[in-house]
Design a protein around this motif. Structure first.
Motif, PDB file in Angstrom:
ATOM      1  N   VAL A  97       0.838  -1.191   0.000  1.00 45.33           N
ATOM      2  CA  VAL A  97       0.000   0.000   0.000  1.00 45.33           C
ATOM      3  C   VAL A  97       0.882   1.252   0.000  1.00 45.33           C
ATOM      4  CG1 VAL A  97      -1.641   1.354   1.374  1.00 45.33           C
ATOM      5  CG2 VAL A  97      -2.002  -1.092   1.066  1.00 45.33           C
ATOM      6  N   GLY A  98       1.904   1.237   0.831  1.00 40.38           N
ATOM      7  CA  GLY A  98       2.822   2.376   0.897  1.00 40.38           C
ATOM      8  C   GLY A  98       3.563   2.607  -0.407  1.00 40.38           C
ATOM      9  N   GLN A  99       3.911   1.539  -1.108  1.00 38.16           N
ATOM     10  CA  GLN A  99       4.609   1.677  -2.385  1.00 38.16           C
ATOM     11  C   GLN A  99       3.708   2.255  -3.467  1.00 38.16           C
ATOM     12  OE1 GLN A  99       8.015   1.059  -2.952  1.00 38.16           O
ATOM     13  NE2 GLN A  99       7.858   1.121  -0.739  1.00 38.16           N
ATOM     14  N   ILE A 101       1.602   4.688  -3.000  1.00 34.89           N
ATOM     15  CA  ILE A 101       1.381   6.115  -2.762  1.00 34.89           C
ATOM     16  C   ILE A 101       2.439   6.906  -3.528  1.00 34.89           C
ATOM     17  CG2 ILE A 101       1.371   7.952  -1.032  1.00 34.89           C
ATOM     18  CD1 ILE A 101       0.470   5.838   0.986  1.00 34.89           C
ATOM     19  N   SER A 102       1.989   7.858  -4.303  1.00 33.51           N
ATOM     20  CA  SER A 102       2.973   8.662  -5.031  1.00 33.51           C
ATOM     21  C   SER A 102       2.654  10.118  -4.998  1.00 33.51           C
ATOM     22  CB  SER A 102       3.072   8.211  -6.476  1.00 33.51           C
ATOM     23  OG  SER A 102       1.830   8.184  -7.112  1.00 33.51           O
TER      24      SER A 102
END
Length: 102
Positions: A97-99, A101-102
């Motif tokens: 999930v964190g990866q 996010i951009s």
């Protein structure tokens, strides 16, 4: 009055990912974490047994407070076992999930 315009400079894209060879002792740390998970699961089973016994004694002795505490202990022990067993999957899910996010 002079107006100074400073161009905002942003660094290039940061591309860092976890690696296995960044620090010495990563393999030992992995073994320690795995052993900690095993200990957590064993303690969860022990807590489940103890809580079930307390629940049984409370039910058989007509002690609703003891029976209630035993039921709560059974639920807590099961929750702890779920968290120990799903820890790696949860961390990987939130990593993904964190990866995203951009």
């Amino acid at each position: 009055m002079q107006s100074h315009s400073h161009a905002t400079q942003y660094p290039g894209a940061v591309d860092i990912s976890p690696n296995d060879d960044g620090l010495p002792g990563i393999a030992a740390l992995r073994d320690i974490v795995g052993a900690g998970m095993t200990i957590g699961l064993i303690l969860s089973v022990l807590a489940l047994i103890v809580a079930a016994v307390i629940w049984g004694f409370g039910a058989n002795s007509s002690n609703p407070h003891m029976a209630s505490r035993g039921k709560t202990g059974v639920l807590v022990a099961c929750g702890a076992a779920i968290l120990c067993g799903a820890a790696v999957t949860l961390v990987n899910f939130f990593w993904d999930v964190g990866q995203g996010i951009s």
